[in-house]
Design a protein around this motif. Structure first.
Motif, PDB file in Angstrom:
ATOM      1  N   GLY A 366       0.800  -1.218   0.000  1.00 17.16           N
ATOM      2  CA  GLY A 366       0.000   0.000   0.000  1.00 17.16           C
ATOM      3  C   GLY A 366       0.832   1.267   0.000  1.00 17.16           C
ATOM      4  N   VAL A 367       2.036   1.223   0.593  1.00 16.23           N
ATOM      5  CA  VAL A 367       2.914   2.408   0.629  1.00 16.23           C
ATOM      6  C   VAL A 367       4.248   2.121  -0.018  1.00 16.23           C
ATOM      7  N   GLY A 368       4.536   0.824  -0.187  1.00 16.94           N
ATOM      8  CA  GLY A 368       5.814   0.469  -0.779  1.00 16.94           C
ATOM      9  C   GLY A 368       6.930   0.677   0.229  1.00 16.94           C
ATOM     10  N   HIS A 369       8.088   1.249  -0.234  1.00  9.88           N
ATOM     11  CA  HIS A 369       9.228   1.498   0.630  1.00  9.88           C
ATOM     12  C   HIS A 369       9.102   2.887   1.226  1.00  9.88           C
ATOM     13  N   ILE A 370       9.208   2.917   2.570  1.00  9.55           N
ATOM     14  CA  ILE A 370       9.137   4.217   3.249  1.00  9.55           C
ATOM     15  C   ILE A 370      10.384   4.372   4.100  1.00  9.55           C
ATOM     16  N   TYR A 387       1.459   3.097  12.257  1.00  9.46           N
ATOM     17  CA  TYR A 387       2.395   4.013  11.591  1.00  9.46           C
ATOM     18  C   TYR A 387       2.195   3.972  10.082  1.00  9.46           C
ATOM     19  N   VAL A 388       2.048   2.733   9.524  1.00 13.18           N
ATOM     20  CA  VAL A 388       1.872   2.592   8.072  1.00 13.18           C
ATOM     21  C   VAL A 388       0.525   3.152   7.658  1.00 13.18           C
ATOM     22  N   ALA A 389      -0.550   2.964   8.486  1.00 11.20           N
ATOM     23  CA  ALA A 389      -1.874   3.486   8.154  1.00 11.20           C
ATOM     24  C   ALA A 389      -1.854   5.000   8.072  1.00 11.20           C
ATOM     25  N   LYS A 390      -1.094   5.647   8.960  1.00 10.46           N
ATOM     26  CA  LYS A 390      -0.979   7.101   8.897  1.00 10.46           C
ATOM     27  C   LYS A 390      -0.302   7.519   7.605  1.00 10.46           C
ATOM     28  N   LEU A 425     -12.280 -11.869  -6.318  1.00 12.14           N
ATOM     29  CA  LEU A 425     -12.550 -10.462  -6.637  1.00 12.14           C
ATOM     30  C   LEU A 425     -11.315  -9.825  -7.280  1.00 12.14           C
ATOM     31  N   ALA A 426     -11.530  -8.670  -7.840  1.00 12.32           N
ATOM     32  CA  ALA A 426     -10.397  -7.873  -8.364  1.00 12.32           C
ATOM     33  C   ALA A 426      -9.665  -7.231  -7.198  1.00 12.32           C
ATOM     34  N   ARG A 427      -8.363  -7.353  -7.170  1.00 12.12           N
ATOM     35  CA  ARG A 427      -7.570  -6.858  -6.050  1.00 12.12           C
ATOM     36  C   ARG A 427      -7.466  -5.322  -6.130  1.00 12.12           C
ATOM     37  N   GLU A 428      -7.743  -4.683  -4.986  1.00 18.27           N
ATOM     38  CA  GLU A 428      -7.592  -3.215  -4.876  1.00 18.27           C
ATOM     39  C   GLU A 428      -6.207  -2.942  -4.313  1.00 18.27           C
ATOM     40  N   SER A 429      -5.343  -2.243  -5.092  1.00 13.74           N
ATOM     41  CA  SER A 429      -3.944  -2.050  -4.695  1.00 13.74           C
ATOM     42  C   SER A 429      -3.733  -0.839  -3.806  1.00 13.74           C
ATOM     43  N   SER A 430      -4.705   0.043  -3.682  1.00 12.35           N
ATOM     44  CA  SER A 430      -4.532   1.272  -2.883  1.00 12.35           C
ATOM     45  C   SER A 430      -5.439   1.208  -1.674  1.00 12.35           C
ATOM     46  N   PRO A 431      -4.872   1.383  -0.455  1.00 17.86           N
ATOM     47  CA  PRO A 431      -5.717   1.379   0.735  1.00 17.86           C
ATOM     48  C   PRO A 431      -6.710   2.530   0.744  1.00 17.86           C
TER      49      PRO A 431
END
Length: 448
Positions: A366-370, A387-390, A425-431
């Motif tokens: 959802g965020v990749g490398h941070i 932390y990742v959700a923020k 289902l079709a995968r949603e790649s963005s949270p």
């Protein structure tokens, strides 16, 4: 067999059974049976009807005596049997003509010696079962193999003969003289023949009357026996009735005595039972009081012991609580010290790495490398999902739901407690684009 010697009379004995001649023998053979020299197994334990037959040389019957004879269980003749057959054959009255003139016939109804009458029997003269004709035919058949005279001497027919007096039977000269005078005396001959027929009929009637009297005597005897048996049975029943009445009276008296004794015994037992119950109640009451005293004493002793044990346990428990509080306080202090030391050492390590140019990077769906700054490292370590959700600008709960959808894109609609829809289902790649209840469900189960 032809006879060449002087003619002589022949004696034979014939035994009857079931209206026929069963056995034939010559008189000497019969004498051997009477002397128990020969037994007759076929006549075991029976009373046989027999006939003594006197036969002339031309195989014609001259005399017949019908008599009874008994045989024992071994087939031997009765040793007490003693009937003068020859005397009866000579002295008996005249009978029917069997081809050689009227015969001498000895039977029950025509016995020359009255005291032998009970040992004789009357022949059946009916056309179907005529015993005399049976004897005549048996003699003619010559089954005994007798010697006979078959010379061609002139003989007159029976109907041409005149019945002469008994004293003149054996005189051939007189018979010839009477034969020449036969034509002149036909009327007399007819009367004599009629008299002979009448005599035969009288003999038959006498025989039938004798048979009837015998049957009546048998019936009377049977009736008397049955009546005697009935009377005896009646007497026995009366005796049994009297015995039963006496027995009933005796039993009734015994029952009365037993009832009286039972009443007395019952009264005695009831008195004993009441006495025993009273004594038992007193004993039970004494035992109950004794048991209550002992129980109270035991309870008091047990209460004192338990109180002492409880006091000891209370002291031990208070000591343990105080000791636990001390240990808890010491453990809290040690944890704080350990955290302070661990935080100081971790921060020091991370600060050293940051100064050395190390960059902290984490990779999450959802965020990749941070890149994680040094000042955010503690927050990331404590709650990485938050932390990742923020970083994705969504709530932690929504991120967790999206992550479950991302890793396994299936419809999460529940049919029941244990079954889901599970449709791919079709995968949603963005949270940020994930909508709970819509993105993670199929078109059928989407929430409107």
């Amino acid at each position: 067999m032809r006879l060449n010697n002087k003619p002589q009379m022949i004696e034979a004995v014939m035994f009857f059974t079931d209206h026929k001649i069963f056995k034939q023998m010559l008189y000497p053979e019969f004498e051997a049976v009477l002397d128990s020299v020969v037994n007759m197994p076929e006549f075991i334990d029976q009373q046989m009807r027999a006939a003594y037959v006197l036969i002339n040389p031309r195989l014609m019957v001259r005399s017949v005596v019908f008599f009874y004879i008994d045989f024992d269980e071994k087939g031997a003749a009765d040793p007490s049997w003693n009937i003068p057959l020859r005397h009866l054959a000579e002295r008996s009255g005249r009978g029917p003509d069997l081809g050689a003139g009227p015969i001498r016939l000895g039977c029950r109804s025509q016995a020359s010696v009255p005291w032998h009458q009970m040992h004789l029997w009357d022949p059946d003269l009916s056309p179907k079962n005529n015993h005399l004709l049976m004897i005549r035919d048996a003699v003619k058949s010559n089954s005994l193999g007798l010697l006979f005279d078959d010379s061609n001497e002139h003989f007159f027919a029976t109907e041409q003969l005149k019945v002469a007096s008994e004293e003149r039977w054996d005189s051939a000269v007189q018979m010839d003289a009477e034969t020449h005078a036969l034509d002149r005396e036909k009327d007399l001959e007819q009367r004599q023949k009629a008299a002979q027929v009448i005599k035969q009929q009288r003999l038959r009637i006498s025989t039938l009357e004798t048979q009837q009297e015998e049957q009546l005597a048998k019936l009377r005897l049977q009736q008397q026996r049955e009546l005697a048996a009935q009377r005896q049975y009646y007497v026995e029943l009366q005796q049994q009735l009297l015995q039963q009445e006496a027995l009933n009276a005796e039993l009734k008296q015994q029952l009365t005595g037993q009832a009286d004794s039972f009443k007395a015994l019952r009264s005695d037992l009831q008195a004993r039972l009441r006495s025993f119950e009273q004594h038992e109640r007193e004993a039970v009451e004494a035992l109950r009081e004794q048991f209550e005293h002992e129980l109270q004493a035991r309870i008091a002793v047990a209460v004192v012991e338990y109180k002492e044990q409880v006091a000891i346990r209370d002291v031990e428990l208070a000591y343990k609580i105080e000791h636990e509080q001390q240990l808890t306080s010491e453990l809290t202090q040690l944890k704080q010290q350990l955290q302070e030391q661990a935080g100081q050492s971790g921060e020091q390590v991370l600060e050293r790495l940051s100064r050395a140019g190390v960059v902290f990077v984490a990779c999450h769906p959802g965020v990749g490398h941070i890149t994680i700054p040094l000042q955010d490292m503690a927050a990331y370590q404590q709650q990485p999902m938050s932390y990742v959700a923020k970083k994705c600008a969504v709530t932690e709960d929504l991120y967790v739901r999206w992550l479950a959808h991302y890793e396994n894109p299936l419809c999460v609609a529940q049919y029941d407690e244990h079954t889901r829809c599970g449709l791919p289902l079709a995968r949603e790649s963005s949270p940020g684009s994930f909508i709970d209840g819509v993105t993670d469900r199929c078109s059928r189960h989407k929430r409107l």
